[in-house]
Design a protein around this motif. Structure first.
Motif, PDB file in Angstrom:
ATOM      1  N   LEU A  68      31.393  72.279  38.571  1.00 38.31           N
ATOM      2  CA  LEU A  68      32.003  70.868  39.263  1.00 38.31           C
ATOM      3  C   LEU A  68      31.208  70.873  40.505  1.00 38.31           C
ATOM      4  N   HIS A  69      30.937  71.906  41.318  1.00 37.37           N
ATOM      5  CA  HIS A  69      30.207  71.683  42.443  1.00 37.37           C
ATOM      6  C   HIS A  69      28.877  71.667  42.179  1.00 37.37           C
ATOM      7  N   VAL A  70      28.268  72.148  41.201  1.00 39.71           N
ATOM      8  CA  VAL A  70      27.083  71.848  40.749  1.00 39.71           C
ATOM      9  C   VAL A  70      26.708  70.407  40.535  1.00 39.71           C
ATOM     10  N   ILE A  71      27.603  69.769  39.780  1.00 31.10           N
ATOM     11  CA  ILE A  71      27.516  68.500  39.617  1.00 31.10           C
ATOM     12  C   ILE A  71      27.570  67.519  40.779  1.00 31.10           C
ATOM     13  N   ARG A  72      28.595  67.972  41.704  1.00 37.71           N
ATOM     14  CA  ARG A  72      28.581  67.362  42.887  1.00 37.71           C
ATOM     15  C   ARG A  72      27.162  67.317  43.577  1.00 37.71           C
ATOM     16  N   GLU A  73      26.583  68.631  43.782  1.00 35.28           N
ATOM     17  CA  GLU A  73      25.305  68.480  44.276  1.00 35.28           C
ATOM     18  C   GLU A  73      24.207  67.698  43.801  1.00 35.28           C
ATOM     19  N   THR A  74      24.314  67.965  42.324  1.00 34.06           N
ATOM     20  CA  THR A  74      23.283  67.060  41.569  1.00 34.06           C
ATOM     21  C   THR A  74      23.533  65.418  41.878  1.00 34.06           C
ATOM     22  N   MET A  75      24.594  64.948  41.803  1.00 34.02           N
ATOM     23  CA  MET A  75      24.902  63.602  42.471  1.00 34.02           C
ATOM     24  C   MET A  75      24.356  63.273  43.515  1.00 34.02           C
ATOM     25  N   LYS A  76      24.257  64.294  44.534  1.00 29.57           N
ATOM     26  CA  LYS A  76      23.788  63.775  45.823  1.00 29.57           C
ATOM     27  C   LYS A  76      22.145  63.505  46.089  1.00 29.57           C
ATOM     28  N   THR A  77      21.476  63.992  44.774  1.00 30.87           N
ATOM     29  CA  THR A  77      20.082  63.577  44.630  1.00 30.87           C
ATOM     30  C   THR A  77      19.970  62.202  43.968  1.00 30.87           C
ATOM     31  N   VAL A  78      20.990  61.661  43.293  1.00 31.08           N
ATOM     32  CA  VAL A  78      20.881  60.493  42.444  1.00 31.08           C
ATOM     33  C   VAL A  78      20.625  58.939  43.730  1.00 31.08           C
ATOM     34  N   PRO A  79      19.585  58.366  43.198  1.00 32.46           N
ATOM     35  CA  PRO A  79      19.213  57.239  44.302  1.00 32.46           C
ATOM     36  C   PRO A  79      20.663  56.193  44.470  1.00 32.46           C
ATOM     37  N   PHE A  80      20.620  55.796  45.380  1.00 27.00           N
ATOM     38  CA  PHE A  80      21.718  54.813  45.756  1.00 27.00           C
ATOM     39  C   PHE A  80      21.885  53.738  44.671  1.00 27.00           C
ATOM     40  N   PRO A  81      23.157  53.149  44.348  1.00 24.39           N
ATOM     41  CA  PRO A  81      23.424  52.039  43.326  1.00 24.39           C
ATOM     42  C   PRO A  81      22.509  50.812  43.870  1.00 24.39           C
ATOM     43  N   VAL A  82      22.023  50.113  42.884  1.00 25.41           N
ATOM     44  CA  VAL A  82      21.223  48.833  43.138  1.00 25.41           C
ATOM     45  C   VAL A  82      22.212  47.672  43.417  1.00 25.41           C
ATOM     46  N   THR A  83      23.166  47.512  42.146  1.00 22.87           N
ATOM     47  CA  THR A  83      24.239  46.413  42.237  1.00 22.87           C
ATOM     48  C   THR A  83      25.592  46.928  42.539  1.00 22.87           C
ATOM     49  N   ARG A  84      26.265  45.967  42.959  1.00 25.27           N
ATOM     50  CA  ARG A  84      27.720  46.049  43.533  1.00 25.27           C
ATOM     51  C   ARG A  84      28.595  46.785  42.183  1.00 25.27           C
ATOM     52  N   GLU A  85      28.390  46.219  40.901  1.00 24.56           N
ATOM     53  CA  GLU A  85      29.228  46.786  39.919  1.00 24.56           C
ATOM     54  C   GLU A  85      28.958  48.489  39.761  1.00 24.56           C
ATOM     55  N   GLU A  86      27.522  48.777  39.767  1.00 25.52           N
ATOM     56  CA  GLU A  86      27.105  50.090  39.947  1.00 25.52           C
ATOM     57  C   GLU A  86      27.907  50.847  41.008  1.00 25.52           C
ATOM     58  N   PHE A  87      27.652  50.324  42.178  1.00 23.53           N
ATOM     59  CA  PHE A  87      28.357  51.031  43.409  1.00 23.53           C
ATOM     60  C   PHE A  87      29.731  51.172  43.162  1.00 23.53           C
ATOM     61  N   GLU A  88      30.550  50.271  42.662  1.00 24.26           N
ATOM     62  CA  GLU A  88      31.917  50.492  42.315  1.00 24.26           C
ATOM     63  C   GLU A  88      32.254  51.475  41.284  1.00 24.26           C
ATOM     64  N   ASP A  89      31.339  51.163  40.303  1.00 19.98           N
ATOM     65  CA  ASP A  89      31.644  52.193  39.170  1.00 19.98           C
ATOM     66  C   ASP A  89      31.043  53.921  39.595  1.00 19.98           C
ATOM     67  N   ARG A  90      30.461  54.083  40.320  1.00 17.92           N
ATOM     68  CA  ARG A  90      29.921  55.325  40.804  1.00 17.92           C
ATOM     69  C   ARG A  90      30.956  55.780  41.934  1.00 17.92           C
ATOM     70  N   ALA A  91      31.643  55.070  42.668  1.00 13.68           N
ATOM     71  CA  ALA A  91      32.678  55.240  43.425  1.00 13.68           C
ATOM     72  C   ALA A  91      33.875  55.699  42.898  1.00 13.68           C
TER      73      ALA A  91
END
Length: 154
Positions: A99-122
């Protein structure tokens, strides 16, 4: 899940009813002990009750997701791994590490572009946080159980 568009999470009602029955039985068992009072069942059921609350929160997060960001695949894989490896004797250490590896990987993903993507990723992030909490509850229970076993053996 598109296959379950009207699913309402009613399994939690059944789960809570089962937990209530189990807690009632554990209390009877505890009260029927003559000497040393064994609290394992009570502690175990308390852990499960705490985990059920977390599962309900996880369900709410998933229910709110409208699209499938690519980060969802990593989270789906760890949830699947938990479903396959989680059992009574698993101390969940390796699951938490994954789980911690996934969390670290998620930190490298570019920020969301749309509000929907932002909410879903949140919501996915919150889901990951709740999953960590779910596993940590189990890990703490296992540590507590190890202490009890160690005291009994000494």
């Amino acid at each position: 899940d598109p296959g379950l568009p009207n699913y309402d999470g009613s399994c939690f009602k059944t789960l809570n009813e089962s937990l209530f029955t189990a807690k009632r039985q554990a209390k009877k068992n505890f009260n029927n002990q003559f000497s040393k009072k064994d609290t394992y069942d009570t502690n175990y059921l308390q852990m499960r009750e705490n985990q059920i609350k977390i599962l309900q929160e996880m369900y709410k997060c998933v229910y709110k997701i409208k699209s499938v960001p690519h980060t969802a695949l990593d989270i789906a894989s760890i949830i699947e791994k938990v479903s396959l490896e989680y059992h009574k004797d698993n101390d969940v250490k390796s699951l938490l590490e994954d789980l911690h590896v996934i969390r670290e990987t998620m930190k490298t993903v570019p920020f969301p572009v749309t509000r929907e993507e932002f909410e879903d990723r949140a919501n996915l992030f919150i889901l990951l946080e709740r999953l960590e909490e779910f596993l940590t509850i189990k890990q703490e229970f296992m540590k507590q159980d190890d202490v009890v076993v160690e005291v009994i053996n000494n």
